[in-house]
Design an enzyme around this catalytic site. Structure first.
Site, short mmCIF file in Angstrom:
data_model
loop_
_atom_site.label_atom_id
_atom_site.label_comp_id
_atom_site.label_asym_id
_atom_site.label_seq_id
_atom_site.Cartn_x
_atom_site.Cartn_y
_atom_site.Cartn_z
N GLU A 1 3.78 -2.36 -10.26
CA GLU A 1 3.85 -1.32 -9.24
C GLU A 1 4.19 -1.96 -7.90
O GLU A 1 3.27 -2.36 -7.16
CB GLU A 1 2.51 -0.58 -9.12
CG GLU A 1 2.10 0.13 -10.39
CD GLU A 1 1.37 1.43 -10.10
OE1 GLU A 1 1.59 2.38 -10.85
OE2 GLU A 1 0.62 1.51 -9.12
N HIS B 1 -5.21 -1.43 -8.14
CA HIS B 1 -4.17 -0.56 -7.60
C HIS B 1 -3.96 -0.83 -6.10
O HIS B 1 -4.91 -1.13 -5.36
CB HIS B 1 -4.52 0.92 -7.81
CG HIS B 1 -3.37 1.81 -7.53
ND1 HIS B 1 -3.07 2.24 -6.26
CD2 HIS B 1 -2.41 2.30 -8.33
CE1 HIS B 1 -1.98 2.98 -6.31
NE2 HIS B 1 -1.55 3.05 -7.57
O1 LIG Z 1 0.52 4.57 -8.05
C1 LIG Z 1 1.07 5.14 -8.98
C2 LIG Z 1 0.50 5.14 -10.34
O2 LIG Z 1 -0.64 4.37 -10.35
C3 LIG Z 1 2.30 5.87 -8.78
O3 LIG Z 1 2.09 6.94 -7.95
P1 LIG Z 1 3.34 7.81 -7.50
O4 LIG Z 1 4.22 7.94 -8.73
O5 LIG Z 1 2.76 9.10 -7.09
O6 LIG Z 1 4.06 7.06 -6.45
#
Ligand SMILES: O=C(CO)COP(=O)(O)O
Length: 260
Positions: free
Chosen positions: A171, A104
């Site tokens: 992401e 992450h």
């Molecule tokens: O990092 C995330 C899921 O792992 C997304 O977080 P947010 O939707 O709070 O931006």
């Protein structure tokens, strides 16, 4: 590549937002939503939850029979030994985890994890029978084609020499914790490129590509079928928001095929 209708995968990482009782209360509510929602009971949607480590065991009990899967937000690179503060893959497997999140952006940015560590954690998850939720995505906003190129290259680096099904969570780092997600065009372009890349790799059969980064209700319907699901953060804190995304799935937002 065989083609089949796959369930939409909705993952939630609770990160470090809630206290213990809040985590359990939220889980009870989400389990109740999953128990009765037609998107879940029909198999059109599949949910998973990643609570903080100390909540995994009680969350497992609360989710029992609900069909909602669970996992950890991290996994150690090593399986056992003198690694203070770490939790290894065999431990996570023993307590019933299906997933282990790795890579992450917050772990990269705040805890200095780089590709070597992320690749080792991915390998640790796979060798212990856990599905890695492997986060990939560009650091700064760039055009969709360039984001796709960088993100596929990142997946290639992190998965080199590995086999097994993975969840690739696209992401874009700039879209995490933001007011809005990336644009539908951006998300679709990158997720399609990741799907194509995985689809050409039979040793990753059964993998799924999902999108995370300020995802919430209303997004999935705008993405079309190239995106296999969502990885939710803040916008899943209200269990009604999870129900609302399940409503979208019931009304037809579904990925075209699994990557298999
Ligand atoms: O990092 C995330 C899921 O792992 C997304 O977080 P947010 O939707 O709070 O931006």
């Amino acid at each position: 590549m065989p083609s089949r209708q796959a369930p939409v995968l909705l993952g939630v990482s609770l990160k470090m937002y809630f206290g213990h009782h809040q985590t359990l209360n939220w889980t009870r509510k989400v389990a109740a939503v999953a128990d009765r929602h037609p998107a879940v009971t029909s198999g059109a949607a599949k949910l998973f939850v990643l609570p903080p480590f100390p909540a995994i065991v009680p969350v497992a009990g609360l989710l029992s029979g609900s069909g909602v899967d669970f996992g950890a937000q991290d996994v150690a690179t090593e399986d056992s030994g003198p690694y203070t503060g770490e939790v290894g893959g065999p431990y996570l497997k023993e307590i019933g985890c299906r997933y282990a999140e790795v890579g992450h952006a917050e772990r990269r940015r705040l805890y200095g994890e780089g590709d070597t560590v992320v690749a080792a954690k991915t390998a640790a998850a796979l060798r212990n029978g856990l599905t890695p939720v492997l986060c990939v995505g560009e650091l700064d906003p760039v055009a969709p084609d360039e984001a796709a190129r960088r993100t596929v290259a990142e997946a290639e680096r992190l998965l080199r020499g590995r086999e097994g099904a993975v969840v690739l969570a696209y992401e874009p780092q700039w879209a995490i914790g933001a007011p809005e997600p990336a644009s539908a065009e951006h998300i679709t372009t990158v997720c399609r490129a990741l799907r194509d890349w995985l689809g050409a790799r039979p040793h990753h059969a059964g993998s799924t590509v999902i999108y995370g980064g300020s995802a919430g209700p209303g997004l999935l319907s705008r993405l079309g079928p190239a995106v296999g699901g969502l990885f939710l953060g803040r916008f899943a804190h209200d269990p009604d928001a999870v129900a609302s995304i399940l409503d979208e799935i019931r009304l037809g937002a579904a990925p075209e095929t699994a990557v298999a």
